[in-house]
Design a protein around this motif. Structure first.
Motif, mmCIF file in Angstrom:
data_model
loop_
_atom_site.group_PDB
_atom_site.id
_atom_site.type_symbol
_atom_site.label_atom_id
_atom_site.label_comp_id
_atom_site.label_asym_id
_atom_site.label_seq_id
_atom_site.Cartn_x
_atom_site.Cartn_y
_atom_site.Cartn_z
ATOM 1 N N GLY A 78 0.640 -1.145 -0.005
ATOM 2 C CA GLY A 78 -0.077 0.204 -0.017
ATOM 3 C C GLY A 78 0.932 1.234 -0.100
ATOM 4 N N LEU A 79 2.009 1.279 0.920
ATOM 5 C CA LEU A 79 2.726 2.294 0.919
ATOM 6 C C LEU A 79 3.594 2.742 -0.373
ATOM 7 N N ALA A 80 3.961 1.655 -0.906
ATOM 8 C CA ALA A 80 4.675 1.874 -2.388
ATOM 9 C C ALA A 80 3.892 2.332 -3.323
ATOM 10 N N ASN A 81 2.646 1.968 -3.319
ATOM 11 C CA ASN A 81 1.907 2.342 -4.428
ATOM 12 C C ASN A 81 0.914 3.571 -4.171
ATOM 13 N N ALA A 82 0.671 3.901 -2.964
ATOM 14 C CA ALA A 82 -0.097 5.027 -2.454
ATOM 15 C C ALA A 82 0.516 6.475 -3.133
ATOM 16 N N ALA A 83 1.803 6.311 -3.199
ATOM 17 C CA ALA A 83 2.396 7.819 -3.601
ATOM 18 C C ALA A 83 2.230 8.083 -5.152
ATOM 19 N N SER A 84 2.061 6.927 -5.987
ATOM 20 C CA SER A 84 1.639 6.955 -7.522
ATOM 21 C C SER A 84 0.252 7.360 -7.482
ATOM 22 N N TYR A 85 -0.972 7.005 -6.835
ATOM 23 C CA TYR A 85 -2.223 7.307 -6.751
ATOM 24 C C TYR A 85 -2.476 8.730 -6.320
#
Length: 325
Positions: free
Chosen positions: A200-207
């Motif tokens: 979640g943390l790794a992909n939340a930045a892109s979203y």
């Protein structure tokens, strides 16, 4: 809508069939010796002949493909060491290295991968979309710059470092392990929390960036200005009128990301010791277990096609302006 869905389903099925036939040719009709590869270095003539006969490698290519397709529809029979193994439909083959039907192996690994990916998706969608909306509403402010800068910083950190930081600092989380959902939902969720948080943390930045850019564009539309001019509350303008339109392009990105993660979650699985589909496929690659690799390709193609189909349908629901062509 029904005609559109049926047309897309027909297209999706044709893509899966073409992928299946092409993959079968790459794995079993290559100018190598599939039976010898599966049998390994300590192969005996009897076991080699057993594998060749069971996989119909001595038959014409068309019959081999037909038998594989037949196994998917009605099942088939395999032989190993003089023992007959019935593989029920959908039969994805038989793993001679593990001595089990591939369908059973996939059935054990796939729920783990799906649990990891869907749980992580909930985390990064909630964090990413909310942060993106807040940043768009406060565009140009310190809060906006903070969120954008934080998202860029997280994206610059390698994924394994994020996992390491979660392991070092999130010591309050239960030990990573998989427990079936139906046995105990709380234990199931507890064993996957670390993987969910990492993904979640790794992909939340892109979203966050996707949501911010889409929301800024949407809030500049004429109908948003009209809604504000009518005296509608800002919260309702943003979250009811603006967010629905802004989330439409994000749905497309999310569908593709979800499919890729379902077929490529090997890194997350390996780091947390979760025996999902990615770990199973990697083991099959190292042991030249061609039936398992073939099944992995087939499952991956089905996942990608289904997710693209669902995204197309969802897109037409979220945005009525999209024509069903």
């Amino acid at each position: 809508m029904l005609i559109y869905i049926l047309r897309r389903i027909a297209s999706a099925v044709s893509v899966v069939i073409v992928t299946l036939v092409a993959s079968f040719g790459l794995f079993f009709v290559a100018p190598t010796d599939p039976a010898g590869t599966i049998c390994g270095q300590r192969c005996t003539p009897e076991r080699y002949a057993d594998i060749s006969a069971s996989l119909n490698l001595d038959e014409p290519v068309a019959q081999q493909v037909g038998d594989y397709l037949k196994g998917l529809a009605v099942g088939r029979t395999y032989h190993s060491g003089g023992v007959t193994i019935d593989c029920d439909a959908p039969c994805l083959g038989y793993s001679y290295t593990l001595g089990q039907p591939v369908t059973k192996l996939i059935g054990q690994a796939l729920p783990i991968t799906v649990s990891i990916v869907l749980g992580g998706a909930v985390v990064y969608l909630i964090i990413g979309i909310l942060a993106g909306v807040v940043a768009a509403r406060r565009r140009g402010t310190y809060l906006d710059r903070l969120m954008v800068g934080t998202s860029l910083g997280i994206n610059a950190v390698p994924y394994f470092v994020v996992a390491l930081l979660v392991s070092l600092y999130a010591t309050f989380l239960p030990h990573a392990a998989y427990h079936p959902l139906l046995e105990n939902p709380l234990t199931w969720a507890g064993g996957l929390l670390a993987a969910w948080l990492t993904l979640g943390l790794a992909n939340a930045a892109s979203y966050t960036r996707y949501s911010r850019a889409s929301m800024i564009e949407t809030l500049g539309e004429d109908y948003i200005r009209t809604a504000r001019a009518k005296g509608i509350s800002e919260r309702r303008v943003v979250y009811r009128h603006g967010l629905r339109a802004a989330i439409t392009p994000i749905a497309t990105i999310f569908g593709v990301d979800l499919a890729i993660q379902l077929t490529g979650a090997i890194f997350t699985e390996a780091m947390f010791g979760l025996p999902g589909l990615g770990v199973l496929t990697l083991r099959a690659f190292n042991q030249y277990d061609l039936p398992v690799l073939m099944a992995g390709v087939l499952v991956g193609s089905v996942v990608l096609v289904v997710m693209n189909l669902l995204v197309d349908i969802l897109y037409t629901i979220l945005d009525p302006r999209v024509r069903l062509g």
